[in-house]
Design a protein around this motif. Structure first.
Motif, PDB file in Angstrom:
ATOM      1  N   GLU A  11       0.807  -1.225   0.000  1.00  0.00           N
ATOM      2  CA  GLU A  11       0.000   0.000   0.000  1.00  0.00           C
ATOM      3  C   GLU A  11       0.842   1.277   0.000  1.00  0.00           C
ATOM      4  O   GLU A  11       0.344   2.351  -0.283  1.00  0.00           O
ATOM      5  N   VAL A  12       2.118   1.173   0.309  1.00  0.00           N
ATOM      6  CA  VAL A  12       2.994   2.346   0.288  1.00  0.00           C
ATOM      7  C   VAL A  12       3.605   2.548  -1.100  1.00  0.00           C
ATOM      8  O   VAL A  12       3.963   3.654  -1.471  1.00  0.00           O
ATOM      9  N   LYS A  13       3.685   1.484  -1.857  1.00  0.00           N
ATOM     10  CA  LYS A  13       4.374   1.540  -3.145  1.00  0.00           C
ATOM     11  C   LYS A  13       3.481   2.168  -4.211  1.00  0.00           C
ATOM     12  O   LYS A  13       2.334   1.776  -4.379  1.00  0.00           O
ATOM     13  N   HIS A  14       3.993   3.147  -4.900  1.00  0.00           N
ATOM     14  CA  HIS A  14       3.340   3.732  -6.064  1.00  0.00           C
ATOM     15  C   HIS A  14       4.419   4.427  -6.884  1.00  0.00           C
ATOM     16  O   HIS A  14       5.511   4.699  -6.381  1.00  0.00           O
ATOM     17  N   PRO A  15       4.151   4.715  -8.149  1.00  0.00           N
ATOM     18  CA  PRO A  15       5.188   5.306  -9.001  1.00  0.00           C
ATOM     19  C   PRO A  15       5.660   6.669  -8.478  1.00  0.00           C
ATOM     20  O   PRO A  15       4.881   7.443  -7.923  1.00  0.00           O
ATOM     21  N   VAL A  16       6.934   6.926  -8.646  1.00  0.00           N
ATOM     22  CA  VAL A  16       7.504   8.224  -8.303  1.00  0.00           C
ATOM     23  C   VAL A  16       6.953   9.253  -9.283  1.00  0.00           C
ATOM     24  O   VAL A  16       6.863   8.995 -10.487  1.00  0.00           O
ATOM     25  N   GLU A  17       6.577  10.414  -8.760  1.00  0.00           N
ATOM     26  CA  GLU A  17       6.053  11.486  -9.607  1.00  0.00           C
ATOM     27  C   GLU A  17       6.843  12.762  -9.343  1.00  0.00           C
ATOM     28  O   GLU A  17       6.924  13.214  -8.204  1.00  0.00           O
ATOM     29  N   HIS A  18       7.418  13.334 -10.379  1.00  0.00           N
ATOM     30  CA  HIS A  18       8.127  14.605 -10.270  1.00  0.00           C
ATOM     31  C   HIS A  18       7.117  15.716 -10.562  1.00  0.00           C
ATOM     32  O   HIS A  18       6.362  15.635 -11.538  1.00  0.00           O
ATOM     33  N   VAL A  19       7.110  16.743  -9.700  1.00  0.00           N
ATOM     34  CA  VAL A  19       6.121  17.811  -9.826  1.00  0.00           C
ATOM     35  C   VAL A  19       6.793  19.171  -9.737  1.00  0.00           C
ATOM     36  O   VAL A  19       7.876  19.305  -9.165  1.00  0.00           O
ATOM     37  N   SER A  20       6.133  20.167 -10.315  1.00  0.00           N
ATOM     38  CA  SER A  20       6.628  21.542 -10.189  1.00  0.00           C
ATOM     39  C   SER A  20       5.509  22.516 -10.508  1.00  0.00           C
ATOM     40  O   SER A  20       4.553  22.181 -11.213  1.00  0.00           O
ATOM     41  N   PHE A  21       5.636  23.702  -9.956  1.00  0.00           N
ATOM     42  CA  PHE A  21       4.799  24.841 -10.309  1.00  0.00           C
ATOM     43  C   PHE A  21       5.758  25.971 -10.647  1.00  0.00           C
ATOM     44  O   PHE A  21       6.711  26.223  -9.917  1.00  0.00           O
ATOM     45  N   ILE A  22       5.516  26.648 -11.752  1.00  0.00           N
ATOM     46  CA  ILE A  22       6.422  27.675 -12.258  1.00  0.00           C
ATOM     47  C   ILE A  22       5.674  28.999 -12.386  1.00  0.00           C
ATOM     48  O   ILE A  22       4.524  29.024 -12.816  1.00  0.00           O
ATOM     49  N   VAL A  23       6.337  30.091 -12.001  1.00  0.00           N
ATOM     50  CA  VAL A  23       5.802  31.440 -12.202  1.00  0.00           C
ATOM     51  C   VAL A  23       6.539  32.053 -13.384  1.00  0.00           C
ATOM     52  O   VAL A  23       7.771  32.081 -13.406  1.00  0.00           O
TER      53      VAL A  23
ATOM     54  N   GLY B 261       9.409  19.280  -6.715  1.00  0.00           N
ATOM     55  CA  GLY B 261       9.383  18.227  -5.709  1.00  0.00           C
ATOM     56  C   GLY B 261       9.166  16.874  -6.335  1.00  0.00           C
ATOM     57  O   GLY B 261       9.020  16.739  -7.554  1.00  0.00           O
ATOM     58  N   THR B 262       9.139  15.882  -5.471  1.00  0.00           N
ATOM     59  CA  THR B 262       8.917  14.509  -5.869  1.00  0.00           C
ATOM     60  C   THR B 262       7.948  13.875  -4.887  1.00  0.00           C
ATOM     61  O   THR B 262       8.060  14.082  -3.682  1.00  0.00           O
ATOM     62  N   VAL B 263       7.001  13.108  -5.421  1.00  0.00           N
ATOM     63  CA  VAL B 263       6.073  12.356  -4.584  1.00  0.00           C
ATOM     64  C   VAL B 263       6.465  10.888  -4.652  1.00  0.00           C
ATOM     65  O   VAL B 263       6.574  10.326  -5.739  1.00  0.00           O
ATOM     66  N   PHE B 264       6.738  10.291  -3.503  1.00  0.00           N
ATOM     67  CA  PHE B 264       6.893   8.846  -3.409  1.00  0.00           C
ATOM     68  C   PHE B 264       6.649   8.423  -1.971  1.00  0.00           C
ATOM     69  O   PHE B 264       6.809   9.211  -1.045  1.00  0.00           O
ATOM     70  N   TRP B 265       6.179   7.178  -1.814  1.00  0.00           N
ATOM     71  CA  TRP B 265       5.811   6.624  -0.508  1.00  0.00           C
ATOM     72  C   TRP B 265       4.797   7.514   0.198  1.00  0.00           C
ATOM     73  O   TRP B 265       4.823   7.694   1.394  1.00  0.00           O
ATOM     74  N   TYR B 266       3.910   8.146  -0.563  1.00  0.00           N
ATOM     75  CA  TYR B 266       2.891   9.054  -0.040  1.00  0.00           C
ATOM     76  C   TYR B 266       3.507  10.197   0.773  1.00  0.00           C
ATOM     77  O   TYR B 266       2.958  10.636   1.780  1.00  0.00           O
ATOM     78  N   THR B 267       4.649  10.659   0.294  1.00  0.00           N
ATOM     79  CA  THR B 267       5.334  11.804   0.892  1.00  0.00           C
ATOM     80  C   THR B 267       5.737  12.752  -0.228  1.00  0.00           C
ATOM     81  O   THR B 267       6.212  12.318  -1.264  1.00  0.00           O
ATOM     82  N   MET B 268       5.523  14.040   0.002  1.00  0.00           N
ATOM     83  CA  MET B 268       5.995  15.073  -0.924  1.00  0.00           C
ATOM     84  C   MET B 268       7.360  15.544  -0.421  1.00  0.00           C
ATOM     85  O   MET B 268       7.473  16.020   0.712  1.00  0.00           O
ATOM     86  N   HIS B 269       8.364  15.384  -1.251  1.00  0.00           N
ATOM     87  CA  HIS B 269       9.703  15.892  -0.939  1.00  0.00           C
ATOM     88  C   HIS B 269       9.895  17.158  -1.771  1.00  0.00           C
ATOM     89  O   HIS B 269       9.965  17.075  -2.999  1.00  0.00           O
TER      90      HIS B 269
ATOM     91  N   CYS C  47      -0.747  12.366   0.065  1.00  0.00           N
ATOM     92  CA  CYS C  47       0.497  12.345   0.823  1.00  0.00           C
ATOM     93  C   CYS C  47       0.191  12.483   2.307  1.00  0.00           C
ATOM     94  O   CYS C  47      -0.713  13.212   2.709  1.00  0.00           O
ATOM     95  N   ARG C  48       0.981  11.805   3.093  1.00  0.00           N
ATOM     96  CA  ARG C  48       0.839  11.868   4.543  1.00  0.00           C
ATOM     97  C   ARG C  48       1.763  12.913   5.154  1.00  0.00           C
ATOM     98  O   ARG C  48       1.591  13.303   6.292  1.00  0.00           O
ATOM     99  N   LEU C  49       2.753  13.334   4.360  1.00  0.00           N
ATOM    100  CA  LEU C  49       3.811  14.172   4.899  1.00  0.00           C
ATOM    101  C   LEU C  49       4.426  14.998   3.784  1.00  0.00           C
ATOM    102  O   LEU C  49       4.502  14.542   2.644  1.00  0.00           O
ATOM    103  N   ILE C  50       4.872  16.204   4.121  1.00  0.00           N
ATOM    104  CA  ILE C  50       5.705  17.014   3.226  1.00  0.00           C
ATOM    105  C   ILE C  50       7.009  17.255   3.978  1.00  0.00           C
ATOM    106  O   ILE C  50       6.980  17.591   5.163  1.00  0.00           O
ATOM    107  N   GLN C  51       8.119  17.088   3.295  1.00  0.00           N
ATOM    108  CA  GLN C  51       9.391  17.376   3.947  1.00  0.00           C
ATOM    109  C   GLN C  51      10.289  18.179   3.014  1.00  0.00           C
ATOM    110  O   GLN C  51      10.164  18.100   1.796  1.00  0.00           O
ATOM    111  N   LEU C  52      11.167  18.980   3.634  1.00  0.00           N
ATOM    112  CA  LEU C  52      12.078  19.823   2.876  1.00  0.00           C
ATOM    113  C   LEU C  52      13.252  20.207   3.756  1.00  0.00           C
ATOM    114  O   LEU C  52      13.244  19.942   4.960  1.00  0.00           O
ATOM    115  N   ASP C  53      14.254  20.821   3.153  1.00  0.00           N
ATOM    116  CA  ASP C  53      15.348  21.380   3.937  1.00  0.00           C
ATOM    117  C   ASP C  53      15.686  22.758   3.394  1.00  0.00           C
ATOM    118  O   ASP C  53      15.370  23.089   2.252  1.00  0.00           O
ATOM    119  N   THR C  54      16.274  23.574   4.260  1.00  0.00           N
ATOM    120  CA  THR C  54      16.643  24.943   3.898  1.00  0.00           C
ATOM    121  C   THR C  54      17.816  25.366   4.773  1.00  0.00           C
ATOM    122  O   THR C  54      18.077  24.764   5.816  1.00  0.00           O
TER     123      THR C  54
END
Length: 191
Positions: free
Chosen positions: A30-42, A55-63, A95-102
């Motif tokens: 249930e965690v496995k699904h295709p990796v999806e690359h996403v973006s929004f551009i201005v 970002g990238t969506v995998f394992w129901y997490t947005m990175h 997604c259950r979670l969004i994660q990032l670093d800065t």
């Protein structure tokens, strides 16, 4: 056997694929699904990119990998709008979670104002005067909290909010205190 230092894309892809296969063998279906690359551009009126988030969506997490807005447009809400759009996409993708670093010289305060929680800091990186922050925002439906607001003269009202609960509760309580006509309330967490 021997260990050699070298770089080539084919070897790197092989090592990455083997790790992905191992990780997949350790996780439920249930965690496995295709990796999806996403973006929004201005884009501006000349079709030039002046901001965006990737970002990238995998394992129901947005990175979230990168958020950038041209310096001349900062402070006009484009960064917030980009984050809101990618968060909405994360919710749509369940997604259950969004994660990032800065970094400390980038935007840690910007993210915390949007409800992200710091869960890790690397001190003295990339220099002795800076830090790298790791942040997350939980979107788990089972962690959604329903708050019952009980007013003396009004029927019960149920409001559903996403985390972070303490920040949202504090903002809402402040709003209620400012309104003179609203009677005292009681908060109850429920699922």
């Amino acid at each position: 056997m021997k260990i050699v230092q070298q770089w080539n894309q084919e070897d790197s892809d092989y090592i990455r694929q083997r790790l992905i296969e191992y990780n997949a063998s350790q996780l439920p279906d249930e965690v496995k699904h295709p990796v999806e690359h996403v973006s929004f551009i201005v884009r501006d009126d000349f079709n030039q990119i002046v901001g965006g988030v990737t970002g990238t969506v995998f394992w129901y997490t947005m990175h979230i990998h990168f958020l950038w807005v041209d310096e001349q447009l900062r402070g006009e809400g484009y960064g917030t709008e980009l984050m809101m759009r990618i968060e909405q996409l994360a919710i749509e993708r369940q997604c259950r979670l969004i994660q990032l670093d800065t970094f400390s010289f980038q935007a840690p305060d910007f993210y915390t104002k949007l409800g992200y929680e710091v869960f890790g800091v690397i001190e003295y990186h990339p220099t002795v005067n800076h830090q790298q922050y790791y942040l997350k925002k939980t979107l788990l439906k089972k962690l959604q909290t329903s708050i019952r607001l009980q007013f003396r003269s009004r029927p019960r009202l149920r409001v559903f909010i996403l985390s972070p609960l303490p920040l949202r509760m504090a903002r809402f309580a402040s709003y209620v205190r400012r309104r003179q006509e609203v009677s005292p309330i009681r908060f109850e967490g429920s699922r």
